[in-house]
Scaffold this motif. Structure first.
Motif, PDB file in Angstrom:
ATOM      1  N   ILE A   1      21.096  -7.567  21.542  1.00 18.71           N
ATOM      2  CA  ILE A   1      20.586  -8.056  22.826  1.00 18.71           C
ATOM      3  C   ILE A   1      20.782  -9.573  22.859  1.00 18.71           C
ATOM      4  CG2 ILE A   1      18.507  -8.388  24.253  1.00 18.71           C
ATOM      5  CD1 ILE A   1      19.192  -5.505  24.299  1.00 18.71           C
ATOM      6  N   LEU A   2      21.279 -10.063  23.996  1.00 19.64           N
ATOM      7  CA  LEU A   2      21.429 -11.509  24.179  1.00 19.64           C
ATOM      8  C   LEU A   2      20.226 -12.037  24.946  1.00 19.64           C
ATOM      9  CD1 LEU A   2      25.173 -11.671  25.329  1.00 19.64           C
ATOM     10  CD2 LEU A   2      24.256 -11.878  23.014  1.00 19.64           C
ATOM     11  N   THR A   3      19.640 -13.124  24.472  1.00 13.56           N
ATOM     12  CA  THR A   3      18.514 -13.705  25.189  1.00 13.56           C
ATOM     13  C   THR A   3      18.534 -15.219  25.019  1.00 13.56           C
ATOM     14  OG1 THR A   3      16.132 -13.516  25.601  1.00 13.56           O
ATOM     15  CG2 THR A   3      16.821 -13.517  23.301  1.00 13.56           C
ATOM     16  N   ASN A   4      17.492 -15.857  25.511  1.00 15.60           N
ATOM     17  CA  ASN A   4      17.384 -17.313  25.439  1.00 15.60           C
ATOM     18  C   ASN A   4      16.038 -17.702  24.872  1.00 15.60           C
ATOM     19  OD1 ASN A   4      18.972 -16.823  28.386  1.00 15.60           O
ATOM     20  ND2 ASN A   4      19.862 -18.326  27.006  1.00 15.60           N
ATOM     21  N   ASP A   5      15.894 -18.976  24.536  1.00 20.25           N
ATOM     22  CA  ASP A   5      14.589 -19.462  24.132  1.00 20.25           C
ATOM     23  C   ASP A   5      13.741 -19.765  25.374  1.00 20.25           C
ATOM     24  OD1 ASP A   5      16.202 -21.591  24.822  1.00 20.25           O
ATOM     25  OD2 ASP A   5      15.630 -22.859  23.134  1.00 20.25           O
ATOM     26  N   LEU A   6      12.462 -19.954  25.139  1.00 21.57           N
ATOM     27  CA  LEU A   6      11.519 -20.251  26.222  1.00 21.57           C
ATOM     28  C   LEU A   6      11.160 -21.727  26.108  1.00 21.57           C
ATOM     29  CD1 LEU A   6       9.632 -19.472  28.528  1.00 21.57           C
ATOM     30  CD2 LEU A   6       8.038 -18.572  26.838  1.00 21.57           C
ATOM     31  N   THR A   7      11.530 -22.477  27.133  1.00 23.98           N
ATOM     32  CA  THR A   7      11.500 -23.935  27.016  1.00 23.98           C
ATOM     33  C   THR A   7      10.633 -24.574  28.106  1.00 23.98           C
ATOM     34  OG1 THR A   7      13.327 -24.265  28.547  1.00 23.98           O
ATOM     35  CG2 THR A   7      13.916 -23.782  26.260  1.00 23.98           C
ATOM     36  N   HIS A   8      10.372 -25.851  27.914  1.00 23.54           N
ATOM     37  CA  HIS A   8       9.692 -26.610  28.974  1.00 23.54           C
ATOM     38  C   HIS A   8      10.481 -26.536  30.272  1.00 23.54           C
ATOM     39  CE1 HIS A   8       6.492 -28.262  26.624  1.00 23.54           C
ATOM     40  NE2 HIS A   8       7.328 -28.725  25.711  1.00 23.54           N
TER      41      HIS A   8
ATOM     42  N   LEU B   1       1.804 -19.265  32.624  1.00 28.72           N
ATOM     43  CA  LEU B   1       2.732 -19.727  31.579  1.00 28.72           C
ATOM     44  C   LEU B   1       3.027 -21.194  31.867  1.00 28.72           C
ATOM     45  CD1 LEU B   1       4.661 -19.299  29.210  1.00 28.72           C
ATOM     46  CD2 LEU B   1       6.294 -18.301  30.796  1.00 28.72           C
ATOM     47  N   THR B   2       2.623 -22.031  30.947  1.00 26.99           N
ATOM     48  CA  THR B   2       2.583 -23.465  31.221  1.00 26.99           C
ATOM     49  C   THR B   2       3.413 -24.272  30.222  1.00 26.99           C
ATOM     50  OG1 THR B   2       0.734 -23.893  29.731  1.00 26.99           O
ATOM     51  CG2 THR B   2       0.178 -23.109  31.948  1.00 26.99           C
ATOM     52  N   HIS B   3       3.618 -25.533  30.556  1.00 27.37           N
ATOM     53  CA  HIS B   3       4.256 -26.442  29.600  1.00 27.37           C
ATOM     54  C   HIS B   3       3.465 -26.479  28.294  1.00 27.37           C
ATOM     55  CE1 HIS B   3       7.384 -27.960  32.122  1.00 27.37           C
ATOM     56  NE2 HIS B   3       6.531 -28.273  33.070  1.00 27.37           N
ATOM     57  N   ASP B   4       2.131 -26.475  28.407  1.00 24.71           N
ATOM     58  CA  ASP B   4       1.314 -26.578  27.197  1.00 24.71           C
ATOM     59  C   ASP B   4       1.440 -25.339  26.317  1.00 24.71           C
ATOM     60  OD1 ASP B   4       0.548 -29.073  27.910  1.00 24.71           O
ATOM     61  OD2 ASP B   4      -1.467 -28.531  28.576  1.00 24.71           O
ATOM     62  N   TYR B   5       1.621 -24.150  26.949  1.00 27.06           N
ATOM     63  CA  TYR B   5       1.848 -22.936  26.138  1.00 27.06           C
ATOM     64  C   TYR B   5       3.122 -23.105  25.319  1.00 27.06           C
ATOM     65  CZ  TYR B   5       2.874 -18.133  24.785  1.00 27.06           C
ATOM     66  OH  TYR B   5       3.168 -17.007  24.058  1.00 27.06           O
ATOM     67  N   VAL B   6       4.190 -23.541  25.995  1.00 28.48           N
ATOM     68  CA  VAL B   6       5.465 -23.740  25.288  1.00 28.48           C
ATOM     69  C   VAL B   6       5.288 -24.794  24.198  1.00 28.48           C
ATOM     70  CG1 VAL B   6       7.853 -24.518  25.528  1.00 28.48           C
ATOM     71  CG2 VAL B   6       6.837 -23.030  27.278  1.00 28.48           C
ATOM     72  N   HIS B   7       4.582 -25.861  24.534  1.00 26.42           N
ATOM     73  CA  HIS B   7       4.405 -26.934  23.562  1.00 26.42           C
ATOM     74  C   HIS B   7       3.641 -26.439  22.334  1.00 26.42           C
ATOM     75  CE1 HIS B   7       3.976 -30.919  21.936  1.00 26.42           C
ATOM     76  NE2 HIS B   7       2.670 -30.732  21.841  1.00 26.42           N
ATOM     77  N   GLU B   8       2.492 -25.789  22.561  1.00 29.29           N
ATOM     78  CA  GLU B   8       1.659 -25.359  21.425  1.00 29.29           C
ATOM     79  C   GLU B   8       2.392 -24.375  20.537  1.00 29.29           C
ATOM     80  OE1 GLU B   8      -2.402 -24.432  21.523  1.00 29.29           O
ATOM     81  OE2 GLU B   8      -2.820 -25.577  23.343  1.00 29.29           O
ATOM     82  N   ASN B   9       3.201 -23.509  21.161  1.00 22.68           N
ATOM     83  CA  ASN B   9       3.830 -22.444  20.379  1.00 22.68           C
ATOM     84  C   ASN B   9       5.204 -22.813  19.844  1.00 22.68           C
ATOM     85  OD1 ASN B   9       1.921 -20.175  20.308  1.00 22.68           O
ATOM     86  ND2 ASN B   9       1.958 -20.518  22.514  1.00 22.68           N
ATOM     87  N   SER B  10       5.717 -23.964  20.249  1.00 22.62           N
ATOM     88  CA  SER B  10       6.992 -24.409  19.697  1.00 22.62           C
ATOM     89  C   SER B  10       6.769 -25.528  18.686  1.00 22.62           C
ATOM     90  CB  SER B  10       7.925 -24.891  20.806  1.00 22.62           C
ATOM     91  OG  SER B  10       7.361 -25.973  21.506  1.00 22.62           O
ATOM     92  N   ALA B  11       5.723 -26.295  18.878  1.00 26.35           N
ATOM     93  CA  ALA B  11       5.540 -27.478  18.032  1.00 26.35           C
ATOM     94  C   ALA B  11       4.823 -27.165  16.733  1.00 26.35           C
ATOM     95  CB  ALA B  11       4.773 -28.557  18.795  1.00 26.35           C
ATOM     96  N   TYR B  12       4.057 -26.055  16.717  1.00 28.84           N
ATOM     97  CA  TYR B  12       3.287 -25.744  15.528  1.00 28.84           C
ATOM     98  C   TYR B  12       3.576 -24.330  15.058  1.00 28.84           C
ATOM     99  CZ  TYR B  12       0.747 -29.536  17.747  1.00 28.84           C
ATOM    100  OH  TYR B  12       0.432 -30.703  18.360  1.00 28.84           O
ATOM    101  N   SER B  13       3.769 -24.131  13.782  1.00 21.45           N
ATOM    102  CA  SER B  13       3.832 -22.786  13.227  1.00 21.45           C
ATOM    103  C   SER B  13       2.437 -22.193  13.257  1.00 21.45           C
ATOM    104  CB  SER B  13       4.325 -22.829  11.776  1.00 21.45           C
ATOM    105  OG  SER B  13       5.716 -22.696  11.713  1.00 21.45           O
TER     106      SER B  13
ATOM    107  N   GLY C   1     -10.112 -17.283  28.805  1.00 20.19           N
ATOM    108  CA  GLY C   1     -10.476 -18.610  29.319  1.00 20.19           C
ATOM    109  C   GLY C   1     -10.085 -19.739  28.387  1.00 20.19           C
ATOM    110  N   ASP C   2      -9.798 -19.416  27.131  1.00 15.88           N
ATOM    111  CA  ASP C   2      -9.442 -20.444  26.147  1.00 15.88           C
ATOM    112  C   ASP C   2      -8.026 -20.222  25.620  1.00 15.88           C
ATOM    113  OD1 ASP C   2      -9.959 -22.715  24.572  1.00 15.88           O
ATOM    114  OD2 ASP C   2     -10.644 -21.503  22.876  1.00 15.88           O
ATOM    115  N   ALA C   3      -7.215 -19.451  26.352  1.00 16.36           N
ATOM    116  CA  ALA C   3      -5.869 -19.128  25.862  1.00 16.36           C
ATOM    117  C   ALA C   3      -5.016 -20.385  25.784  1.00 16.36           C
ATOM    118  CB  ALA C   3      -5.206 -18.093  26.764  1.00 16.36           C
ATOM    119  N   GLU C   4      -4.124 -20.378  24.803  1.00 16.85           N
ATOM    120  CA  GLU C   4      -3.316 -21.560  24.510  1.00 16.85           C
ATOM    121  C   GLU C   4      -2.595 -22.111  25.731  1.00 16.85           C
ATOM    122  OE1 GLU C   4      -0.747 -20.297  21.400  1.00 16.85           O
ATOM    123  OE2 GLU C   4      -2.228 -20.631  19.838  1.00 16.85           O
TER     124      GLU C   4
END
Lengths: 388, 388
Positions: free
Chosen positions: A370-377, B375-387, B261-264
């Motif tokens: 399956i081809l997909t993309n990352d989820l980005t800002h 689905l927000t910038h902060d969701y992407v940020h929290e889940n991409s910037a930190y393991s 209410g407290d989701a990332e």
């Protein structure tokens, strides 16, 4: 390398004024024959746009003379008036070309839930008909773009058993809402091979099943997806079904890669290959589950080889596997071995745009990618800041 | 309003040093009886973490004396050594409390694919046992937090037919990977009602089915989800099953709302209600499909009442409906009527954090509501910037 490369086709793309941006937004692809055969596949979304409902009828007899396409409005969820408008697009196209409306395929793409500005659309059909040209394929590819940053075109050249050459050309659009059972996309494929509608239909279903159906950028399925294949027979080549299907699959695969490569806001193109599966269906289900995981997709954006998010997605499926036998490689580094910790995750290089995730199910010999993309800002930005 | 509110329970939360941040990361909840009954539900993810595999066995006889929980590491995909470590956590807890290891439930949360620092974990169990207190519930709620910004606690007080009061208390953690068949979460529920394991189990399954199972923040299912319910009988109240289940459902619903209410990174809490459905299952499938649409979720983040993205998600399901009869209201504005354009979408106010999407399927009388987030910038940020 486009829909007018095969003999027997003319095309055009013009600015009808449907898009506020003033960019090209109406395209026409015409089959001058001698054959006028057609096959098509459409979205499996039950909320199908008016042009999809129209076009399903139009192709049902295996004949189509032309395809009219607009960007700037999806004509979806627009009620009876929307269907009348799709019908009017076909009738207008038929009038200016001197053909039957029942042989005109209609495609629309853009915002759902708004009526098309029909005065502009109909005037645009006149302009497009006047602009039809033997080399108009590229301008048609440009006119169907929405948030695409580049037009997508592809070409295949083959020969039949007698050595007579034929070509298959294609154009595609689609950049968001790229999903299963087709990406949000419109694709027009043309060929000058001689091929009966039944052969076109079988080849198209085989080709889309392993290409467009496995391009899943964001898990969202459109109301408007259409892939239409027209044959003119103008080359006099009569390829065998297997050869033709292989060539068509190559064109579809190239267009699918280009769609994923231009997906909204993406910074990585990710191929997820599940192998040693009990069945091809199992492999596809597993790879798609990973392709749908927002946590996995954000991790790749962050260049974090977070293989736990791969396993947690695999674990949601009912594919045949033993959790303690699963192994995962990311860009060639075996980060997970038999359900546990493998090579050091810091060895994985996620700087390149292309990412390969390989999931070994240890359950058989089948595989699927399956081809997909990352989820980005940028994905969030493009899809929150603009109605589309 | 926590797990030590019911009589018969002590708890503690301490800093064992598992988290690099130095925040509390180990919790203990102990049932002093007289009853030591238990029921639990676990993730349906087939890639289940070691503590889940351990705890499934531990609760299978309907008895548990204590729950030991750690944050800072999920102990998932950690192979045989990971299972041994979960076992060690249970044995250590049993040793310091003078109980059997087979009666200790173990829960872990944090990054997948790394071994726990067992020296710190075991020393932490000693410290937690020393800190056990009748009012220790809040400190336990704090010690199980990962990316949670606030601890989550809830309380219900009821009375049996004789007027004897009892309480149900709960603590929960979970902020990302919040999904179906449980959110990524750990929940400990306690009650001083007298209730046999069978009644606890039936009540817990009923309550979680309509609460935690319908909290779907990001579609991702964890390897570690655990909801455990302990009863001490210390109140001498003997509630009927229906009353007890209603009270338990109330506690679970409050905790589920607090998780969403407290989701990332979320900026909107979205309730998606499908009604007039042919079955409750249809309603749930439809509401969940919308909750899983990244395009819908980014639109809500952008305060765009893009109802076409609701319909395109509904159309991917096999629920009973006629596409031309679907209607959708967003925050009370009927933006889609019978599959087409309804009230002006600009009337919808998406400034408040709470959003209500109502989907009328015109196919029956059942309904269900799924809670999700945008689905927000902060969701992407929290889940991409930190393991994590």
């Amino acid at each position: 390398m486009t829909v007018t490369a095969p003999k027997g086709f003319r095309a055009a793309g013009v600015t009808a004024g449907i898009k506020a941006s003033g960019k090209p937004d109406l395209a026409l692809v015409v089959n001058d024959g001698p054959e006028k055969n057609v096959a098509a596949v459409f979205t499996s979304n039950r909320v199908a746009a008016a042009p999809v409902r129209w076009s399903r009828q139009a192709v049902s007899d295996g004949r189509a003379d032309a395809v009219v396409l607009n960007s700037g409005g999806a004509n979806a969820c627009t009620g009876p008036q929307g269907f009348q408008n799709a019908h009017k697009m076909a009738e207008k196209t038929a009038d200016v070309l001197g053909i039957s409306a029942a042989d005109v395929v209609v495609c629309s793409t853009g915002l759902i839930g708004e009526q098309l500005p029909m005065d502009k659309v109909l005037t645009g059909v006149d302009a497009a008909a006047a602009a039809l040209a033997d080399d108009g394929g590229h301008s048609a590819a440009v006119a169907i773009m929405t948030t695409d940053t580049v037009p997508k075109e592809a070409l295949f050249t083959g020969a039949d058993a007698a050595g007579t050459t034929y070509t298959i050309g294609g154009i595609a659009k689609g950049a968001g809402m790229l999903a299963p059972g087709l990406a949000t996309m419109l694709v027009v494929l043309t060929t000058d091979a001689a091929a009966a509608p039944e052969m076109l239909d079988a080849a198209l279903r085989d080709a889309t099943r392993v290409t467009f159906d496995r391009a899943d950028s964001d898990g969202c399925m459109s109301t408007n997806d259409t892939v239409v294949l027209l044959s003119s027979g103008a080359s006099n080549a009569v390829p065998g079904a297997a050869d033709f299907t292989a060539g068509l699959t190559q064109v579809c695969a190239e267009l699918a890669r280009k769609l994923i490569g231009d997906a909204e806001g993406a910074s990585h193109d990710i191929a997820i290959r599940a192998f040693n599966a009990a069945s091809e269906s199992d492999a596809e289900v597993v790879a798609r589950a990973v392709a749908r995981s927002n946590l996995f997709k954000t991790a790749i954006f962050g260049k974090d080889p977070n293989w736990g998010r791969v396993l947690s997605a695999v674990g949601t499926t009912d594919a045949v596997f033993d959790p303690d036998e699963l192994s995962v490689a990311i860009n060639g580094v075996q980060v997970c071995q038999k359900g546990g910790i493998g090579e050091d995750r810091s060895l994985v290089d996620l700087e390149p745009r292309d990412v390969l995730v390989e999931i070994d199910l240890q359950a058989g010999e089948a595989e699927a990618t399956i081809l997909t993309n990352d989820l980005t800002h940028d994905y969030v930005h493009e899809n929150s800041a603009y109605s589309s």
